[in-house]
Design a protein around this motif. Structure first.
Motif, PDB file in Angstrom:
ATOM      1  N   UNK A   1       1.477   2.083  -0.124  1.00 24.09           N
ATOM      2  CA  UNK A   1       0.335   2.099  -0.821  1.00 24.09           C
ATOM      3  C   UNK A   1      -0.756   1.059  -0.143  1.00 24.09           C
ATOM      4  N   UNK A   2      -0.266   0.094   0.723  1.00 19.95           N
ATOM      5  CA  UNK A   2      -1.492  -0.489   1.420  1.00 19.95           C
ATOM      6  C   UNK A   2      -0.866  -0.559   2.950  1.00 19.95           C
ATOM      7  N   UNK A   3      -1.667  -0.966   3.750  1.00 23.19           N
ATOM      8  CA  UNK A   3      -1.454  -1.108   5.148  1.00 23.19           C
ATOM      9  C   UNK A   3      -0.147  -1.941   5.599  1.00 23.19           C
ATOM     10  N   UNK A   4      -0.094  -2.980   4.904  1.00 22.84           N
ATOM     11  CA  UNK A   4       1.040  -4.099   5.520  1.00 22.84           C
ATOM     12  C   UNK A   4       1.748  -4.487   4.443  1.00 22.84           C
ATOM     13  N   UNK A   5       3.071  -5.137   4.721  1.00 24.34           N
ATOM     14  CA  UNK A   5       3.849  -5.810   3.602  1.00 24.34           C
ATOM     15  C   UNK A   5       4.081  -5.021   2.360  1.00 24.34           C
ATOM     16  N   UNK A   6       4.569  -3.853   2.485  1.00 17.90           N
ATOM     17  CA  UNK A   6       4.817  -2.958   1.222  1.00 17.90           C
ATOM     18  C   UNK A   6       5.723  -2.301   1.725  1.00 17.90           C
ATOM     19  N   UNK A   7       6.785  -1.827   0.593  1.00 22.79           N
ATOM     20  CA  UNK A   7       7.735  -1.123   0.847  1.00 22.79           C
ATOM     21  C   UNK A   7       7.357   0.420   0.730  1.00 22.79           C
ATOM     22  N   UNK A   8       8.180   1.352   1.452  1.00 22.98           N
ATOM     23  CA  UNK A   8       8.059   2.485   1.885  1.00 22.98           C
ATOM     24  C   UNK A   8       7.844   3.448   0.506  1.00 22.98           C
ATOM     25  N   UNK A   9       6.839   4.275   0.327  1.00 24.38           N
ATOM     26  CA  UNK A   9       7.011   5.633  -0.559  1.00 24.38           C
ATOM     27  C   UNK A   9       7.737   6.271   0.057  1.00 24.38           C
TER      28      UNK A   9
END
Length: 317
Positions: free
Chosen positions: A233-241
């Protein structure tokens, strides 16, 4: 955070024995996951066995031409190792796609494999969660499930495995080395390491009580173009959809594993024979039997489109 006792282990077998004989004991390495869970009182260990001094922090060549990675090698060191970057590039790419540099400096190879789900209902102690409290129910089923599993779940749990590193290790056919309280060692193929929830969603992995990971072994390099694509959902520090770890050859054949879609890294080896025919043929086989919710049905098509981009990149490399 609840009170607990603490000790530093001297040997891997001593650490395993201490956890096995002490009710409510847990291992502590980098602590990037367990300490967060302790602050929320999701994990409430009575005793922590610190294993950071066990010297399991080397990356060594094996006699078979692969690499043996110590359990406490940091994610930063593993991703930066020249041999990993050259021969197992999908692993470097997956690690760098996860978390921040500060977390990668502390997170360990074994701890990364053992990280628990990021399902929002698991983290909210006001909500029922069979993984956190067996028999309480699953608020995600019938709740908001955009991030959660489309395949591999059960009527007890639809949480997804959150990691990136393990998805790459799955496509590389890694094996996990352990030691138990009696000093006995064994190896576990990564395909068998993470468990599907079934009727026992509290059991995340194949380790016995007190069993300690000592290393992860990668087999001889397999060549090809190594790619890790992570959609979030955002370019960094986010878990994968959805994430795709792949090794692609110029003829379009290869290997592929998916993250963000199931309770474990999701690879169906039989589907890989269809890779030269394109992403749809692979996705149809990989996601046969998928049971998405109204919130996350898009993940199946997203996985297919991401794989199509990965195959095209590999063929043109």
């Amino acid at each position: 955070m609840r009170s607990f006792t603490y000790e530093r282990a001297r040997t891997p077998a001593d650490a395993a024995a201490s956890v096995a004989r002490t009710s409510g004991a847990k291992f502590l390495a980098g602590g990037t996951n367990i300490l967060d869970l302790m602050k929320l009182e999701i994990e409430t260990p009575t005793h922590l066995v610190d294993v950071q001094d066990l010297k399991l922090d080397r990356i060594e060549a094996t006699g078979e031409g692969g690499l043996r990675i110590g359990a406490f090698v940091s994610n930063t060191r593993l991703a930066a190792d020249e041999r990993v970057r050259r021969d197992y590039g999908v692993l470097t790419r997956a690690i760098v796609a996860g978390a921040s540099g500060q977390l990668r400096n502390k997170a360990t190879t074994a701890g990364n494999l053992l990280q628990r789900t990021r399902c929002p209902y698991f983290y909210d102690t006001n909500q029922p969660c069979n993984k956190r409290k067996p028999g309480s129910g699953c608020a995600a089923i019938g709740g908001y499930a955009r991030q959660l599993a489309v395949i591999g779940g059960s009527d007890q749990c639809i949480a997804t495995y959150p990691g990136d590193m393990a998805v790459a290790m799955r496509v590389l056919d890694a094996t996990i080395e352990t030691v138990d309280a009696a000093g006995q060692t064994r190896t576990i193929p990564i395909a068998d390491f993470h468990r599907l929830p079934g009727s026992t969603p509290t059991i995340d992995h194949a380790l016995a009580p007190g069993e300690l990971i000592t290393a992860v072994t990668l087999p001889r390099p397999i060549g090809g173009t190594h790619i890790y694509q992570k959609v979030r959902d955002r370019a960094s520090y986010a878990f994968a959809l959805v994430s795709v770890a792949a090794v692609i050859r110029t003829d379009g054949s290869g290997r592929v594993a998916f993250g963000g879609v199931a309770p474990k890294p999701w690879r169906i080896e039989a589907a890989e024979a269809a890779m030269p025919r394109g992403a749809k043929a692979v996705a149809d086989a990989v996601f046969a039997g998928a049971k998405p919710t109204s919130d996350n049905g898009f993940k199946v098509k997203l996985a297919m489109r991401t794989l199509a981009a990965v195959i095209a990149e590999g063929k043109n490399a």
